[in-house]
Design a protein around this motif. Structure first.
Motif, PDB file in Angstrom:
ATOM      1  N   GLY A 160      68.462  44.703  78.295  1.00 38.27           N
ATOM      2  CA  GLY A 160      69.717  43.983  78.151  1.00 38.27           C
ATOM      3  C   GLY A 160      70.834  44.897  77.716  1.00 38.27           C
ATOM      4  O   GLY A 160      71.952  44.836  78.240  1.00 38.27           O
ATOM      5  N   TYR A 161      70.549  45.769  76.781  1.00 34.65           N
ATOM      6  CA  TYR A 161      71.547  46.694  76.260  1.00 34.65           C
ATOM      7  C   TYR A 161      72.050  47.625  77.363  1.00 34.65           C
ATOM      8  O   TYR A 161      73.246  47.888  77.479  1.00 34.65           O
ATOM      9  N   PHE A 162      71.130  48.097  78.199  1.00 34.12           N
ATOM     10  CA  PHE A 162      71.506  49.061  79.232  1.00 34.12           C
ATOM     11  C   PHE A 162      72.110  48.423  80.478  1.00 34.12           C
ATOM     12  O   PHE A 162      72.932  49.043  81.147  1.00 34.12           O
ATOM     13  N   TYR A 163      71.703  47.199  80.798  1.00 36.34           N
ATOM     14  CA  TYR A 163      72.035  46.680  82.128  1.00 36.34           C
ATOM     15  C   TYR A 163      72.717  45.315  82.186  1.00 36.34           C
ATOM     16  O   TYR A 163      73.235  44.950  83.244  1.00 36.34           O
ATOM     17  N   TYR A 164      72.723  44.578  81.119  1.00 33.29           N
ATOM     18  CA  TYR A 164      73.301  43.234  81.217  1.00 33.29           C
ATOM     19  C   TYR A 164      74.562  43.044  80.375  1.00 33.29           C
ATOM     20  O   TYR A 164      75.136  41.965  80.367  1.00 33.29           O
ATOM     21  N   HIS A 165      75.007  44.085  79.715  1.00 30.90           N
ATOM     22  CA  HIS A 165      76.243  44.017  78.940  1.00 30.90           C
ATOM     23  C   HIS A 165      77.445  44.571  79.701  1.00 30.90           C
ATOM     24  O   HIS A 165      78.537  44.668  79.147  1.00 30.90           O
ATOM     25  N   ASP A 166      77.231  44.982  80.959  1.00 35.13           N
ATOM     26  CA  ASP A 166      78.345  45.590  81.689  1.00 35.13           C
ATOM     27  C   ASP A 166      78.224  45.313  83.185  1.00 35.13           C
ATOM     28  O   ASP A 166      77.591  44.336  83.597  1.00 35.13           O
ATOM     29  N   TRP A 167      78.764  46.185  84.006  1.00 37.49           N
ATOM     30  CA  TRP A 167      78.854  45.978  85.454  1.00 37.49           C
ATOM     31  C   TRP A 167      77.504  45.894  86.146  1.00 37.49           C
ATOM     32  O   TRP A 167      77.397  45.352  87.261  1.00 37.49           O
ATOM     33  N   HIS A 168      76.429  46.415  85.533  1.00 39.16           N
ATOM     34  CA  HIS A 168      75.114  46.406  86.176  1.00 39.16           C
ATOM     35  C   HIS A 168      74.584  45.001  86.463  1.00 39.16           C
ATOM     36  O   HIS A 168      73.710  44.827  87.306  1.00 39.16           O
ATOM     37  N   GLY A 169      75.079  44.002  85.743  1.00 44.53           N
ATOM     38  CA  GLY A 169      74.480  42.668  85.803  1.00 44.53           C
ATOM     39  C   GLY A 169      74.865  41.812  86.988  1.00 44.53           C
ATOM     40  O   GLY A 169      74.393  40.675  87.099  1.00 44.53           O
ATOM     41  N   THR A 170      75.697  42.330  87.902  1.00 43.71           N
ATOM     42  CA  THR A 170      76.119  41.522  89.047  1.00 43.71           C
ATOM     43  C   THR A 170      75.726  42.192  90.358  1.00 43.71           C
ATOM     44  O   THR A 170      75.814  43.411  90.507  1.00 43.71           O
ATOM     45  N   ALA A 171      75.308  41.383  91.322  1.00 39.32           N
ATOM     46  CA  ALA A 171      74.837  41.887  92.609  1.00 39.32           C
ATOM     47  C   ALA A 171      75.933  42.603  93.383  1.00 39.32           C
ATOM     48  O   ALA A 171      75.653  43.546  94.127  1.00 39.32           O
ATOM     49  N   LYS A 172      77.175  42.199  93.198  1.00 39.17           N
ATOM     50  CA  LYS A 172      78.264  42.855  93.929  1.00 39.17           C
ATOM     51  C   LYS A 172      78.411  44.316  93.516  1.00 39.17           C
ATOM     52  O   LYS A 172      78.912  45.143  94.292  1.00 39.17           O
ATOM     53  N   ASN A 173      77.967  44.648  92.318  1.00 44.97           N
ATOM     54  CA  ASN A 173      78.071  46.021  91.820  1.00 44.97           C
ATOM     55  C   ASN A 173      76.805  46.841  91.990  1.00 44.97           C
ATOM     56  O   ASN A 173      76.861  48.073  91.952  1.00 44.97           O
ATOM     57  N   THR A 174      75.660  46.181  92.144  1.00 43.73           N
ATOM     58  CA  THR A 174      74.382  46.906  92.157  1.00 43.73           C
ATOM     59  C   THR A 174      73.455  46.543  93.312  1.00 43.73           C
ATOM     60  O   THR A 174      72.502  47.270  93.577  1.00 43.73           O
ATOM     61  N   THR A 175      73.685  45.418  93.981  1.00 46.20           N
ATOM     62  CA  THR A 175      72.730  44.753  94.884  1.00 46.20           C
ATOM     63  C   THR A 175      71.601  44.180  94.044  1.00 46.20           C
ATOM     64  O   THR A 175      71.393  42.989  94.000  1.00 46.20           O
ATOM     65  N   PHE A 241      74.492  36.950  78.429  1.00 52.07           N
ATOM     66  CA  PHE A 241      74.130  35.604  78.894  1.00 52.07           C
ATOM     67  C   PHE A 241      75.308  34.923  79.584  1.00 52.07           C
ATOM     68  O   PHE A 241      75.383  33.696  79.649  1.00 52.07           O
ATOM     69  N   ARG A 242      76.206  35.716  80.153  1.00 48.75           N
ATOM     70  CA  ARG A 242      77.395  35.159  80.797  1.00 48.75           C
ATOM     71  C   ARG A 242      77.075  34.632  82.205  1.00 48.75           C
ATOM     72  O   ARG A 242      76.073  35.015  82.821  1.00 48.75           O
ATOM     73  N   GLU A 243      77.961  33.790  82.694  1.00 46.24           N
ATOM     74  CA  GLU A 243      77.732  33.068  83.949  1.00 46.24           C
ATOM     75  C   GLU A 243      77.607  33.969  85.169  1.00 46.24           C
ATOM     76  O   GLU A 243      76.834  33.693  86.083  1.00 46.24           O
ATOM     77  N   GLU A 244      78.355  35.052  85.220  1.00 43.14           N
ATOM     78  CA  GLU A 244      78.409  35.851  86.441  1.00 43.14           C
ATOM     79  C   GLU A 244      77.157  36.675  86.704  1.00 43.14           C
ATOM     80  O   GLU A 244      76.958  37.167  87.813  1.00 43.14           O
ATOM     81  N   ILE A 245      76.284  36.824  85.728  1.00 41.84           N
ATOM     82  CA  ILE A 245      75.076  37.631  85.913  1.00 41.84           C
ATOM     83  C   ILE A 245      74.183  36.995  86.971  1.00 41.84           C
ATOM     84  O   ILE A 245      73.837  35.810  86.888  1.00 41.84           O
ATOM     85  N   ASP A 246      73.813  37.783  87.965  1.00 43.80           N
ATOM     86  CA  ASP A 246      73.021  37.230  89.071  1.00 43.80           C
ATOM     87  C   ASP A 246      71.993  38.221  89.626  1.00 43.80           C
ATOM     88  O   ASP A 246      71.527  38.070  90.756  1.00 43.80           O
ATOM     89  N   VAL A 247      71.614  39.247  88.860  1.00 42.76           N
ATOM     90  CA  VAL A 247      70.556  40.145  89.315  1.00 42.76           C
ATOM     91  C   VAL A 247      69.286  39.901  88.500  1.00 42.76           C
ATOM     92  O   VAL A 247      69.333  39.684  87.287  1.00 42.76           O
ATOM     93  N   GLU A 248      68.162  39.924  89.168  1.00 44.97           N
ATOM     94  CA  GLU A 248      66.878  39.587  88.562  1.00 44.97           C
ATOM     95  C   GLU A 248      66.552  40.516  87.395  1.00 44.97           C
ATOM     96  O   GLU A 248      66.812  41.720  87.461  1.00 44.97           O
ATOM     97  N   ASP A 249      65.961  39.934  86.340  1.00 48.68           N
ATOM     98  CA  ASP A 249      65.552  40.755  85.192  1.00 48.68           C
ATOM     99  C   ASP A 249      64.061  41.055  85.198  1.00 48.68           C
ATOM    100  O   ASP A 249      63.546  41.732  84.311  1.00 48.68           O
TER     101      ASP A 249
END
Length: 383
Positions: A160-175, A241-249
């Motif tokens: 979570g610290y590395f990947y879900y607090h910033d741009w990594h957490g959305t598919a548009k930025n990472t797939t 835990f924000r709404e825009e997060i859409d990449v699998e954990d």
């Protein structure tokens, strides 16, 4: 050319590897950097080279005649833009993994590299870690026979610290994080087996992170910051835990490689510990690593040869340098590639193929687990 003059695009956390390139009087120097943050650029000057040219427009960096090569350390979704622009500007390119966030993006970068005649290197530093180099040598020696199966488990502590607090957490930025995080593991599977993945079926989910918190919420301003398990008090850290997060954990992949080798890859971002566990199984035995205790275990089976009477444990030695000593080596290899055309341990096509598997697996996950053929592409195969 006796010295490679390097410019950096992206002065964030990964830019720390620039210290291995800045060697005044040696084979390479870092002469400039570009980033959208002037604060980060000032810090970069303090840590790497106080005289480095800095700019918030990477195009200005690429226009400079005193730069021979560029290291792209920017966010994943910018790799394609930055790599192609650098190649078109006549610069050699080192690009952090993943090469791009789409297969098509990888192909465009590789094609531009061919057109420009400039070198392109992908930052797969796990190939430079001694523990995986040792495992590859063991397998290549034939001690476990013909390789038939691979099992990999990646426990991503602090995911979570590395990947879900910033741009990594959305598919548009990472797939998906099968590219950002998994590309290393998928590449090591390809590299050690010497085979590429042909098809994949996968399941995964967003089972812990994401949720219904506002996209504008940051940890320091949250009422739950003292009780939340993912709270981070760094400035402007976005809510995990924000709404825009859409990449699998968490993800589970089954792959069929060339030659009929079967492989599985499991990745989870909410485990309490951090480790990568690789197991390679052959007709005469298996090899397994323990990267927490820096050991490799070789187990043999009945073979009617002397091999069956001994198991082997390798104790890995500590190395100097970040990423288990890999970063100094990979930086050196890029310099040797540019100066002397000495090919590194990585290839652009390998970078493309790790992305191709990650994209295919993501498609499989989001379509209910169906089998997806992995795009092999038009380029020459080299593992």
């Amino acid at each position: 050319m006796d010295t490679v003059r390097i410019g950096i695009i992206g002065a964030g956390l990964r830019s720390g590897i620039a210290k291995y390139w800045h060697s005044p009087g040696g084979k390479s120097v870092v002469v400039g950097a570009a980033d959208v943050s002037m604060t980060r650029l000032k810090e970069f000057q303090e840590k790497i080279n106080e005289h480095a040219y800095i700019t918030t427009d990477y195009r200005e960096l690429l226009e400079r005649k005193d730069i021979d090569a560029v290291a792209i350390l920017s966010p994943d979704y910018l790799h394609e833009e930055h790599a192609i622009a650098a190649l078109q500007a006549g610069k050699h390119v080192y690009c952090e993994k993943p090469l791009a966030i789409t297969v098509e993006g990888c192909d465009r970068i590789i094609e531009e590299s061919k057109k420009s005649g400039k070198h392109l290197m992908v930052g797969f530093n796990m190939r430079y870690m001694s523990i995986y180099q040792t495992m590859k040598e063991i397998i290549d020696s034939g001690v476990i026979g013909d390789l038939k199966a691979v099992w990999v488990r990646h426990f991503v502590g602090f995911g979570g610290y590395f990947y879900y607090h910033d741009w990594h957490g959305t598919a548009k930025n990472t797939t998906s994080l099968l590219l950002q995080k998994g590309s290393h593991d998928l590449d090591v599977i390809h590299w050690i087996t010497g085979k590429y993945t042909k098809k994949v079926s996968a399941f995964g989910g967003l089972d812990f992170y994401g949720g219904d918190k506002p996209n504008t919420l940051t940890c320091p301003t949250c009422d739950e910051k003292n009780t939340c398990t993912e709270s981070s008090l760094e400035i402007l850290t976005q809510c995990a835990f924000r709404e825009e997060i859409d990449v699998e954990d968490n993800n589970m992949l089954i792959m069929e490689l060339e030659g009929g080798i079967k492989a599985s890859y499991l990745q989870c971002h909410f485990t309490p510990d951090y480790s990568r566990n690789y197991t390679f199984i052959g007709t005469k035995g298996r090899v397994e690593n323990d990267d927490v205790n820096d050991k490799i275990y070789v187990k043999t089976r009945k073979s009617n040869t002397w091999n069956e009477f001994s198991d082997i444990t390798y104790d890995m030695k500590k190395e100097q340098g970040s990423h288990g000593g890999a970063d100094p080596k990979i930086c050196s290899d890029f310099v040797e590639l540019v100066l002397n055309n000495i090919q590194p341990l990585t290839t652009p096509y390998a970078g493309r193929m790790s992305v191709a598997v990650g994209c295919a697996a993501t498609e499989s996950i989001r379509s209910g687990g169906k089998v997806i053929e992995v795009s092999q592409g038009p380029t020459v195969k080299s593992v």
